[in-house]
Scaffold this motif. Structure first.
Motif, short mmCIF file in Angstrom:
data_model
loop_
_atom_site.label_atom_id
_atom_site.label_comp_id
_atom_site.label_asym_id
_atom_site.label_seq_id
_atom_site.Cartn_x
_atom_site.Cartn_y
_atom_site.Cartn_z
N LEU A 47 0.85 -1.34 -0.09
CA LEU A 47 0.05 0.03 -0.08
C LEU A 47 0.94 1.33 -0.06
N HIS A 48 1.92 1.23 0.68
CA HIS A 48 2.71 2.30 0.72
C HIS A 48 3.63 2.83 -0.70
N LYS A 49 3.89 1.46 -1.44
CA LYS A 49 4.23 1.91 -2.69
C LYS A 49 3.25 2.32 -3.61
N GLU A 50 1.89 1.95 -3.39
CA GLU A 50 1.00 2.34 -4.23
C GLU A 50 0.71 3.83 -3.93
N LEU A 51 0.62 4.26 -2.73
CA LEU A 51 0.46 5.76 -2.36
C LEU A 51 1.74 6.16 -2.93
N GLN A 52 2.81 6.12 -2.59
CA GLN A 52 3.86 6.66 -3.23
C GLN A 52 3.78 7.04 -5.02
N ALA A 53 3.21 6.09 -5.66
CA ALA A 53 2.90 6.02 -7.07
C ALA A 53 1.77 6.91 -7.31
N PHE A 54 0.83 6.72 -6.54
CA PHE A 54 -0.41 7.63 -6.46
C PHE A 54 0.21 9.29 -6.42
N LYS A 55 0.92 9.66 -5.46
CA LYS A 55 1.46 10.84 -5.18
C LYS A 55 2.21 11.26 -6.41
N ARG A 56 3.02 10.48 -6.98
CA ARG A 56 4.06 11.02 -8.13
C ARG A 56 3.10 11.45 -9.22
N THR A 57 2.14 10.43 -9.48
CA THR A 57 0.96 10.77 -10.76
C THR A 57 0.20 11.95 -10.41
N ALA A 58 -0.12 12.27 -9.25
CA ALA A 58 -1.02 13.25 -8.98
C ALA A 58 -0.40 14.65 -9.11
N SER A 63 0.88 19.30 -12.30
CA SER A 63 1.96 20.25 -13.03
C SER A 63 1.62 20.23 -14.41
N ASP A 64 1.29 19.33 -15.03
CA ASP A 64 0.83 19.40 -16.43
C ASP A 64 -0.19 20.24 -16.84
N ILE A 66 -1.19 22.72 -14.91
CA ILE A 66 -0.73 23.97 -14.97
C ILE A 66 0.05 24.70 -16.04
N GLN A 67 1.10 23.53 -16.55
CA GLN A 67 1.83 24.04 -17.81
C GLN A 67 0.98 24.10 -18.83
N ILE A 68 -0.10 23.56 -19.17
CA ILE A 68 -0.98 23.78 -20.23
C ILE A 68 -1.60 25.14 -20.11
N ALA A 69 -2.32 25.38 -18.93
CA ALA A 69 -2.64 26.68 -18.65
C ALA A 69 -1.73 27.85 -19.29
N ALA A 70 -0.59 27.68 -18.61
CA ALA A 70 0.49 28.51 -19.10
C ALA A 70 0.63 28.59 -20.30
N ASP A 71 0.95 27.55 -21.20
CA ASP A 71 0.95 27.69 -22.59
C ASP A 71 -0.13 28.47 -23.23
N ARG A 72 -1.14 28.14 -22.79
CA ARG A 72 -2.24 28.57 -23.57
C ARG A 72 -2.42 30.21 -23.28
N HIS A 73 -1.83 30.74 -22.37
CA HIS A 73 -1.77 32.10 -22.14
C HIS A 73 -0.36 32.75 -22.38
N GLY A 74 0.55 31.92 -22.99
CA GLY A 74 1.81 32.51 -23.42
C GLY A 74 2.38 32.79 -22.12
N GLY A 78 8.66 29.37 -14.27
CA GLY A 78 9.98 29.07 -13.92
C GLY A 78 9.94 28.63 -12.45
N GLY A 79 10.90 27.72 -11.97
CA GLY A 79 10.95 27.42 -10.60
C GLY A 79 10.02 26.69 -9.98
N LYS A 80 9.98 26.61 -8.78
CA LYS A 80 8.76 26.07 -8.01
C LYS A 80 7.54 26.59 -8.16
N LYS A 81 6.57 25.99 -8.68
CA LYS A 81 5.17 26.39 -8.74
C LYS A 81 4.51 26.36 -7.28
N GLY A 82 3.54 27.38 -7.08
CA GLY A 82 3.01 27.54 -5.86
C GLY A 82 1.78 26.63 -5.42
N ASN A 83 1.07 26.98 -4.47
CA ASN A 83 -0.22 26.46 -4.09
C ASN A 83 -1.22 26.48 -5.16
N VAL A 84 -2.09 25.34 -5.40
CA VAL A 84 -3.17 25.41 -6.01
C VAL A 84 -4.36 24.53 -5.63
#
Length: 207
Positions: A47-58, A63-64, A66-74, A78-84
């Motif tokens: 279960l621990h490994k599944e949760l690790q995999a889930f967190k990585r996927t989430a 991030s993807d 947020i990046q899509i939204a950023a690309d759409r608006h040009g 850069g750097g770490k992104k904030g809370n969302v």
């Protein structure tokens, strides 16, 4: 192929000291306990490994998005992104990604504590000693011997007009050290038709 693990022959079990003990000589209660523990722990590891995999996927999916939204608006990210906070279209679910700075204290914490102790000695002379107990609680360590950062930060928020106390607070600020950033994924489900959300706990202790 060599191995560091001792091969346990049939009819024996290895105890915590590494000795082989005939199964027939082991108490029934000890065998039952071993059976339960050795059955539960591998499940927990899986279960621990599944949760690790889930967190990585989430985190990757968020991030993807947020990046899509950023690309759409040009916008160049850069750097770490904030809370969302993300909501499902019907508002039933909510997902949050939060960053939290990890703080610890250097050896200067001891100097700050000495100054605070001096303040308490002056303030509580001949008076109720409860304030000393309250402030001393902030410097108690947890089971790992670590100072509870939140309690110290609460002290730093106090508005006390005293020169020695202010020196102690300056020492506390100097003792604070950032050791990195932790990122959390929190999920929520709306409670019926209200505007309140209940957390979907992934912590076994809170279930």
């Amino acid at each position: 192929m060599s191995t560091n693990q001792t091969q346990v022959p049939d009819g024996y079990m290895k105890n915590a000291s590494g000795h082989l003990v005939p199964t027939a000589n082991i108490k029934e209660q000890d065998l039952l306990r071993d059976q339960i523990v050795t059955a539960l722990v591998p499940q927990a590891i899986a279960l621990h490994k599944e949760l690790q995999a889930f967190k990585r996927t989430a985190l990757s999916d968020i991030s993807d998005l947020i990046q899509i939204a950023a690309d759409r608006h040009g916008v160049k990210m850069g750097g770490k992104k904030g809370n969302v906070t993300l909501y499902s279209y019907d508002g039933r679910y909510k997902v949050q990604r939060n960053f939290r700075e990890l703080l610890t204290f250097t050896e200067e914490l001891e100097a700050a504590k000495a100054l605070i102790d001096s303040c308490l000695a002056r303030w509580t002379e001949g008076a109720n000693d409860n304030i000393r107990v309250v402030v001393s609680q902030a410097f108690r360590t947890n089971t790992k011997g670590e100072i509870k950062t939140g309690k110290i930060l609460e002290l730093m928020r106090l508005e006390i007009k005293d020169e020695e106390w202010n020196r102690a607070m300056t020492a506390l600020k100097d003792a604070l050290q950032s050791t990195g950033t932790a990122v959390y994924v929190r999920l929520y489900e709306r409670i019926d038709d209200t505007d309140r959300y209940r957390p979907i706990s992934l912590d076994i202790a809170s279930m």
